[in-house]
Design a protein around this motif. Structure first.
Motif, PDB file in Angstrom:
ATOM      1  N   LEU A   1      -9.740   0.995   7.335  1.00  0.00           N
ATOM      2  CA  LEU A   1     -10.461  -0.104   6.003  1.00  0.00           C
ATOM      3  C   LEU A   1     -10.187  -0.821   6.012  1.00  0.00           C
ATOM      4  N   HIS A   2     -11.732  -2.300   6.259  1.00  0.00           N
ATOM      5  CA  HIS A   2     -11.361  -3.510   6.332  1.00  0.00           C
ATOM      6  C   HIS A   2     -11.952  -4.399   4.955  1.00  0.00           C
ATOM      7  N   THR A   3     -11.792  -5.240   4.779  1.00  0.00           N
ATOM      8  CA  THR A   3     -12.057  -6.463   3.839  1.00  0.00           C
ATOM      9  C   THR A   3     -11.874  -7.685   4.445  1.00  0.00           C
ATOM     10  N   SER A   4     -13.278  -8.204   3.784  1.00  0.00           N
ATOM     11  CA  SER A   4     -13.231  -9.775   3.875  1.00  0.00           C
ATOM     12  C   SER A   4     -13.919 -10.542   3.267  1.00  0.00           C
TER      13      SER A   4
ATOM     14  N   ASP B   1      -4.499   8.025   1.104  1.00  0.00           N
ATOM     15  CA  ASP B   1      -3.072   7.721   1.598  1.00  0.00           C
ATOM     16  C   ASP B   1      -2.540   6.379   3.040  1.00  0.00           C
ATOM     17  N   PHE B   2      -2.316   5.720   2.059  1.00  0.00           N
ATOM     18  CA  PHE B   2      -2.310   4.957   3.005  1.00  0.00           C
ATOM     19  C   PHE B   2      -0.755   4.181   3.387  1.00  0.00           C
ATOM     20  N   ASN B   3      -0.785   4.288   5.367  1.00  0.00           N
ATOM     21  CA  ASN B   3       0.508   4.035   5.947  1.00  0.00           C
ATOM     22  C   ASN B   3       0.501   2.151   6.485  1.00  0.00           C
ATOM     23  N   ALA B   4      -0.280   1.829   6.216  1.00  0.00           N
ATOM     24  CA  ALA B   4       0.526   0.492   6.973  1.00  0.00           C
ATOM     25  C   ALA B   4      -0.974  -0.404   6.499  1.00  0.00           C
ATOM     26  N   LEU B   5      -0.909  -1.632   6.952  1.00  0.00           N
ATOM     27  CA  LEU B   5      -1.334  -2.762   6.563  1.00  0.00           C
ATOM     28  C   LEU B   5      -1.275  -3.882   7.113  1.00  0.00           C
ATOM     29  N   HIS B   6      -2.317  -5.151   7.381  1.00  0.00           N
ATOM     30  CA  HIS B   6      -2.351  -6.350   8.095  1.00  0.00           C
ATOM     31  C   HIS B   6      -3.307  -7.371   7.533  1.00  0.00           C
ATOM     32  N   PHE B   7      -2.542  -8.200   6.898  1.00  0.00           N
ATOM     33  CA  PHE B   7      -3.617  -9.158   6.283  1.00  0.00           C
ATOM     34  C   PHE B   7      -4.346 -10.346   7.297  1.00  0.00           C
TER      35      PHE B   7
ATOM     36  N   VAL C   1       0.480  -1.410   0.091  1.00  0.00           N
ATOM     37  CA  VAL C   1      -0.149   0.463  -0.144  1.00  0.00           C
ATOM     38  C   VAL C   1       1.439   1.093  -0.145  1.00  0.00           C
ATOM     39  N   GLY C   2       0.270   2.444  -0.418  1.00  0.00           N
ATOM     40  CA  GLY C   2       1.061   3.249  -0.344  1.00  0.00           C
ATOM     41  C   GLY C   2       0.150   4.392  -0.534  1.00  0.00           C
TER      42      GLY C   2
ATOM     43  N   VAL D   1      -9.029 -12.129   4.068  1.00  0.00           N
ATOM     44  CA  VAL D   1      -9.014 -10.820   4.928  1.00  0.00           C
ATOM     45  C   VAL D   1      -7.852 -10.162   5.877  1.00  0.00           C
ATOM     46  N   GLY D   2      -8.341  -8.689   5.769  1.00  0.00           N
ATOM     47  CA  GLY D   2      -7.691  -7.305   5.469  1.00  0.00           C
ATOM     48  C   GLY D   2      -7.835  -6.499   6.917  1.00  0.00           C
ATOM     49  N   TRP D   3      -6.724  -5.316   6.852  1.00  0.00           N
ATOM     50  CA  TRP D   3      -7.102  -4.025   6.959  1.00  0.00           C
ATOM     51  C   TRP D   3      -5.883  -2.882   6.457  1.00  0.00           C
ATOM     52  N   LEU D   4      -6.320  -1.656   6.467  1.00  0.00           N
ATOM     53  CA  LEU D   4      -5.400  -0.847   6.142  1.00  0.00           C
ATOM     54  C   LEU D   4      -5.959   0.933   6.759  1.00  0.00           C
ATOM     55  N   VAL D   5      -4.681   0.909   7.311  1.00  0.00           N
ATOM     56  CA  VAL D   5      -4.733   2.541   7.707  1.00  0.00           C
ATOM     57  C   VAL D   5      -3.757   3.632   6.951  1.00  0.00           C
TER      58      VAL D   5
END
Length: 149
Positions: free
Chosen positions: A123-126, A95-101, A68-69, A106-110
């Motif tokens: 933000l979240h996806t599932s 603008d995205f700074n970090a992510l965790h999948f 992400v970026g 299934v993941g998260w973006l901040v």
């Protein structure tokens, strides 16, 4: 780190699956990959515009990797980086700074929304289509904090 790419690159994100397999991302939409613990690095074509910076990367498996970026950039590979594909959301003001999948779906973006005075977003996806939905924004967080008092 000797990437063989020269000194003009700034590396901002790193993720290793194990002691040998890892990815690094940075400015110019650059992604590099190692399979030998960083002894050598190979550049992968991210498809990201040269003007954009990738800020974070996470490998979920040897094949599934996300990065992400800036400008709402989210790219994903399902083949270890042979091909990178853009994912939603594609809005130029985030603008995205970090992510965790937790898995490939299934993941998260901040990050932050540039048009909203830089206020934070989560933000979240599932799902397999990787359609991201906003979980919370800065206004919602302030409202929640005010009701706790």
């Amino acid at each position: 780190m000797n990437s063989g790419l020269g000194a003009r690159y700034s590396w901002l994100g790193v993720s290793f699956l194990d002691p040998l397999i890892g990815w690094v991302v940075g400015n110019y939409g650059t992604i590099i990959h190692t399979t030998n613990g960083g002894l050598s690095w190979a550049k992968q074509e991210s498809g990201v515009s040269f003007e954009l910076t990738l800020r974070a990367v996470q490998c979920v498996s040897e094949l599934e990797v996300f990065a992400v970026g800036e400008s709402a950039t989210v790219v994903h590979t399902a083949d270890g980086g042979v091909t990178w594909r853009p994912q939603e959301p594609r809005t130029s003001s985030m603008d995205f700074n970090a992510l965790h999948f937790q898995s490939a779906v299934v993941g998260w973006l901040v990050g932050f929304q540039n048009l909203d005075n830089g206020l934070g977003r989560i933000l979240h996806t599932s799902n397999g289509e990787l359609a991201f939905t906003q979980v919370v924004g800065q206004k919602e967080m302030r409202t929640h904090q005010n009701t706790k008092a």
